[in-house]
Every structure is written in C-alpha cells, then in structure tokens.
Scaffold this motif. Structure first.
Motif, short mmCIF file in Angstrom:
data_model
loop_
_atom_site.label_atom_id
_atom_site.label_comp_id
_atom_site.label_asym_id
_atom_site.label_seq_id
_atom_site.Cartn_x
_atom_site.Cartn_y
_atom_site.Cartn_z
N TRP A 90 0.81 -1.22 0.00
CA TRP A 90 0.00 0.00 0.00
C TRP A 90 0.85 1.27 0.00
O TRP A 90 0.29 2.37 -0.01
CB TRP A 90 -0.93 0.01 1.24
N ALA A 91 2.16 1.11 0.09
CA ALA A 91 3.11 2.23 0.09
C ALA A 91 2.85 3.20 1.24
O ALA A 91 2.94 4.41 1.07
CB ALA A 91 3.07 2.95 -1.25
N VAL A 92 2.53 2.65 2.40
CA VAL A 92 2.42 3.50 3.59
C VAL A 92 3.80 3.49 4.25
O VAL A 92 4.33 2.42 4.52
CB VAL A 92 1.34 2.98 4.57
N VAL A 93 4.37 4.66 4.45
CA VAL A 93 5.77 4.71 4.87
C VAL A 93 5.94 5.33 6.26
O VAL A 93 4.99 5.86 6.84
CB VAL A 93 6.62 5.50 3.83
N ARG A 96 4.05 5.77 10.48
CA ARG A 96 2.64 5.41 10.25
C ARG A 96 2.55 4.03 9.61
O ARG A 96 1.65 3.24 9.94
CB ARG A 96 1.96 6.46 9.38
N LEU A 99 3.11 1.51 12.38
CA LEU A 99 1.92 1.39 13.25
C LEU A 99 0.81 0.61 12.54
O LEU A 99 0.14 -0.21 13.15
CB LEU A 99 1.42 2.78 13.66
N LEU A 100 0.66 0.88 11.23
CA LEU A 100 -0.39 0.18 10.48
C LEU A 100 -0.06 -1.32 10.38
O LEU A 100 -0.95 -2.16 10.53
CB LEU A 100 -0.53 0.81 9.08
N LEU A 103 -0.95 -2.79 13.57
CA LEU A 103 -2.42 -2.86 13.69
C LEU A 103 -2.96 -4.06 12.90
O LEU A 103 -3.87 -4.76 13.38
CB LEU A 103 -3.02 -1.56 13.14
N LEU B 23 -4.10 6.09 9.56
CA LEU B 23 -2.69 5.78 9.28
C LEU B 23 -2.48 5.55 7.79
O LEU B 23 -1.47 5.98 7.23
CB LEU B 23 -2.26 4.53 10.07
N GLY B 27 -0.24 8.22 5.91
CA GLY B 27 1.11 7.69 5.71
C GLY B 27 1.37 7.19 4.31
O GLY B 27 2.46 6.74 4.00
N LYS B 28 0.38 7.28 3.43
CA LYS B 28 0.55 6.75 2.07
C LYS B 28 1.48 7.64 1.24
O LYS B 28 1.33 8.86 1.22
CB LYS B 28 -0.81 6.62 1.38
N GLN B 29 2.40 6.97 0.61
CA GLN B 29 3.35 7.70 -0.23
C GLN B 29 2.83 7.75 -1.67
O GLN B 29 2.35 6.74 -2.18
CB GLN B 29 4.69 6.97 -0.21
#
Lengths: 366, 130
Positions: A90-93, A96, A99-100, A103, B23, B27-29
C-alpha cells in the motif's frame, strides 16, 4: 534451615550465572583479537540492542506463567511480517507504516496466540517442544499463504513485491520507506554515535509494562500458575484461560518485536526472517542468565549485548587467529546454539542440585 | 444481547479501524510529477517560467527549466510547497509558498505555472491519464 557458607554461596552464584560468565570470558578473549575500536563496538551494540530487545522481552511473560521458553513466538513474527507485506504494497511509509503493520498484525497474532495457547493447554509439561513444532506447522500455512494466496486471493498491486509468475511474494522485500522509522523518530547523536532513541523509549515503556503487569491480578495469577498449577487451580485461578492469555500477550508482543527488528534491518526475507526470530531471542535470553523457569528484564539486556558481541567479534577474531573469518563464524554459531542445549542441561542439573540442597538442609546435614 | 462490555468492545474495534484508515491516508506515499509546461485550466492559460526551484514539505528542491517535467515522492494528503523563480544567472527573483491537497492518482501532476498563476488547484491530470 542451615545458612549457606561462603563457599556454597560462591558455588551457587557461579552455577546460577554459568552461561553469562562463559560468554563474558569468551568476549574478553575475542574482543582484543578482533581489533575493533571501542566506538565501533559501542555503536554496533546500541543498534543491535534496539533491534532485538523487544523480541527477547516478549519471552518473559510465558516464563512467569510457567510455560517455559515460548518457541511459538515465531507465530507472532509471521503475523508482523504479513502486516509489513501489506503495508509495503500500500506504500504507507515511516512510523505510520509501522503502526499500520502492527495494527494489521495484532488480530492475526491474537488468533494465532489463542490457537497456540489452546494447543499448549493440551500439552502441559511439554510446552517448549510443542510450541517449537507448532511453529513449523504455522510456518507451513504462512508459506502457503504468502506463496499462493498473496497476489491471487489477496490483491497485491505493487509489481516489485510479486513474483514474475503473477502471484506469490518475492523472497526479499525492501522496507526502505520504513527503515529506521522508529529508531530515528527522535534523532539523537552523542559524539560519533547515533542513538536509536525512539526504539529505546518503546523498549523502556515495554519494561515498565512488564513491571506493572507482574503486580496486577492477572500477573499474580500467572506467577501462581508458574509456581504450581494444581495449587493455583485449587485457589480458584482459571489456569487454562490465564495460560492462553500469557501466550496471546507473548505472541502479540513478538509481532511488534519482529516489526521493530525488521524496520531496523530495512530488508525483509519473506520466507526466512521469522525462522530465526525465536531461536535468536531464546539464545540471547539464556545467555543473559535466564532459565526455563526464571527470567528478568536485566537477563534480556545482558543476553542481547553478550549474544551480539559474539556476533560482531567472532568472525574477525577467527580471521586474526586462524586466517579465516568463516572459522570464527562457525565457532559463533556452534557456541550460540550449543548454549541453548547447555542452558537446558544446566537448568535440569541446577534443579537437581537445589532439591538435594533443600533435602540436606531439612535433614540438618552440612 | 448487547451489554455494556460488548458495546465497549465494538467501540474499541471501530476506533482501531478508524485509526487504521487514518494511518493509511496520512502515511501513504504518492508518486507525483512536477511539471513546468504551459497548461490550460478551466479556459485560463498559465505560462511556464524560464527556471524554477521547487521544494515539497521542506524536502530536497527540484530545479526545472521551462518545458521540464520531473518526479518526486510525497507522503500524506496535505503538502506544503515552496517555489522559487530564478533568473538567467540563477538568482531568486520571486518566491511563493503555499499548501495544496493530493487529489488522486489520476490527478497526480503538480503544475508549477498553475500554482504560480493562482489556479484553484495546482494538481492536473497525470501524463499516464492524458
């Protein structure tokens, strides 16, 4: 009861701390041979202490509950890795993203912890070997999921993560977006040393949690169960439920520990990273002087430092001594894993000695 | 039967789901194109500057000549931008700072002329979607 003589006290201390003493002596020989500078070693230890401590701390609660060393912590590690794979897709960096991942990993590790606890309740007295084999079983399910379900049943859009055939996750995942996301959340530099303060604060919070938890009703119940399951049951403590809770807590914490471990390294080996998590953490805890039935927070930190000190200095010491770094590495591997066997044997021997001493003192013999 | 304990559990689960959504969004790039070409938005034309230096969220600046296009990464939905217009000798002649919101992957191109010209949103259709 007769008081111990000085000789007996020294003997008792040496027996109780045999493993850390062996490692301290080995490190004392290997450090000068390796030729590493003190600054380099301190920096390495700072990084490795941050990397591993959380995973090792996750082992304490099952020991308190008398369930021995939780080899089933790899279940939590796998849950953490599933979280990291999804978050990478999902490219969450950054923080955060971590933490994701935690979760996502939490419900998976709670479910796996529950299953593990329920199985261990059917194998009382043989928890360690059962959890070890359970780790292999769940590893099979994990591999099946990651190799076949990801990309087919679970959509993965990032082509960099998926194998060329169109489904299944690649062997190595780059966690560049999350690398040191927690470590350097609060940047701190002392002289030439980078201190991963974010991770240390997290570990400190975890230590406080353990101290607090031991004083709670649930913590006291676990201690009572750890001392004698029969007596605890007779006193009205729900033994099986409490044991399951202990394993769930350990598995969830191992999930977080694996995420912290991998964000420090910055690369995830999809099919192997979790394999060694349990073995390394258990070896480190035992090297720190813990036993199957007793582990404290200082054991964790002493163990991680000594274990990783050997990791760093052994190859170079082997090279200086015998001309080949590989010899030192073989020696380290042999010693590190042998130490688990030695610790278990020493634990059995110490228990026998303690029983003999208790019998002698009850009889009033010298 | 919905008792107090179950109610708390449902609320906790909902709070965790909301935390997950927060989040994910924050936080998404995103991969964002930065464009210094002439553009027309809602019938109004915006001309490019000869040379600009653009920095997003206080990060490393990008230098773009007229007609240039580059790519960068931004994290989250809200961003700050600092655009410096340069003259021929490379000196800053005009600076404009502001904020903008990430719209969608379809509109993932930041138009410098649109931002400097005060367009409602500097985000325009990305080259892939054109």
């Amino acid at each position: 009861m007769k008081a111990l003589t000085t000789k007996e006290k020294i003997q008792h201390f040496l027996i109780s701390n045999a493993v850390p003493i062996i490692f301290i002596l080995m490190s004392a020989v290997a450090i000068p041979l390796s030729g590493f500078s003190p600054t380099y070693l301190v920096q390495e230890m700072l990084i490795r202490l941050a990397r591993n401590s959380f995973l090792v701390l996750s082992l304490i609660i099952p020991i308190v509950a008398g369930m021995g060393l939780n080899f089933g912590m790899v279940l939590g590690a796998m849950a953490g890795q599933i979280g990291l794979i999804l978050v990478s897709d999902w490219a969450v960096v950054g923080m955060r993203g971590l933490l994701l991942a935690a979760l996502i990993g939490t419900p998976i590790s709670v479910a796996l912890g529950y299953i593990c606890g329920a199985v261990l309740n059917r194998a009382k007295g043989r928890e360690m070997v059962t959890s070890y084999i359970l780790g292999f079983f769940v590893n099979g399910i994990y591999q099946l999921t990651v190799l076949y379900a990801f990309g087919k049943l679970i959509p993965i859009s990032n082509a960099e993560l998926v194998l060329s055939r169109g489904y299944g996750i690649r062997n190595a995942i780059n966690l560049a977006g999350m690398r040191h996301g927690l470590d350097y959340l609060i940047p701190l530099r002392v002289g030439n040393l980078n201190v991963p303060l974010g991770t240390y604060l997290t570990i400190a919070l975890f230590c406080l949690f353990i101290v607090w938890f031991r004083r709670t009703k649930l913590g006291q119940d676990m201690r009572a169960i750890g001392q004698d399951m029969g007596v605890a049951g007779a006193a009205g403590i729900p033994v099986e439920k409490t044991r399951i809770i202990a394993i769930i807590i350990s598995t969830v914490l191992a999930c977080y520990g694996q995420i912290i471990f991998l964000q420090n390294i910055g690369t995830m080996n999809t099919y192997n990273s979790h394999d060694q998590a349990g073995m390394f953490a258990i070896a480190a805890l035992l090297i720190g002087g813990a036993t199957v039935s007793k582990a404290t927070i200082p054991n964790v930190f002493v163990g991680v430092i000594l274990f990783h000190l050997m990791f760093v200095v052994s190859p170079m010491a082997g090279k200086q001594l015998m001309g080949q770094a590989q010899i030192g590495e073989y020696f380290r591997v042999f010693v590190s894993y042998g130490i688990i066997a030695i610790s278990l044997a020493l634990h059995a021997w110490k228990r026998q000695k303690d029983r003999e001493r208790a019998r002698r003192s009850l009889r009033g013999e010298a | 039967m919905m008792n107090r304990r179950n109610g708390v559990r449902i609320l906790l689960a909902a709070a965790l789901v909301l935390l997950g959504v927060y989040l994910f969004v924050s936080g998404k790039q995103h991969q964002m194109f930065v464009d210094n070409m002439a553009v027309e938005i809602e019938g109004k034309a915006y001309a490019p500057e000869a040379a600009v230096r653009v920095a997003f969220d206080g990060g490393e600046p990008l230098e773009l000549a007229s007609g240039d296009r580059d790519v960068t990464q931004v994290v989250g939905p809200r961003h700050s931008v600092k655009v410096e217009v340069l003259n021929e000798s490379g000196d800053v002649v005009k600076t404009l700072e502001g904020e903008f919101r990430w719209v969608s992957t379809k509109k993932s191109m930041f138009s410098v002329p649109a931002f400097l010209g005060g367009a409602p949103s500097p985000m325009i259709d990305s080259p892939v979607a054109e």
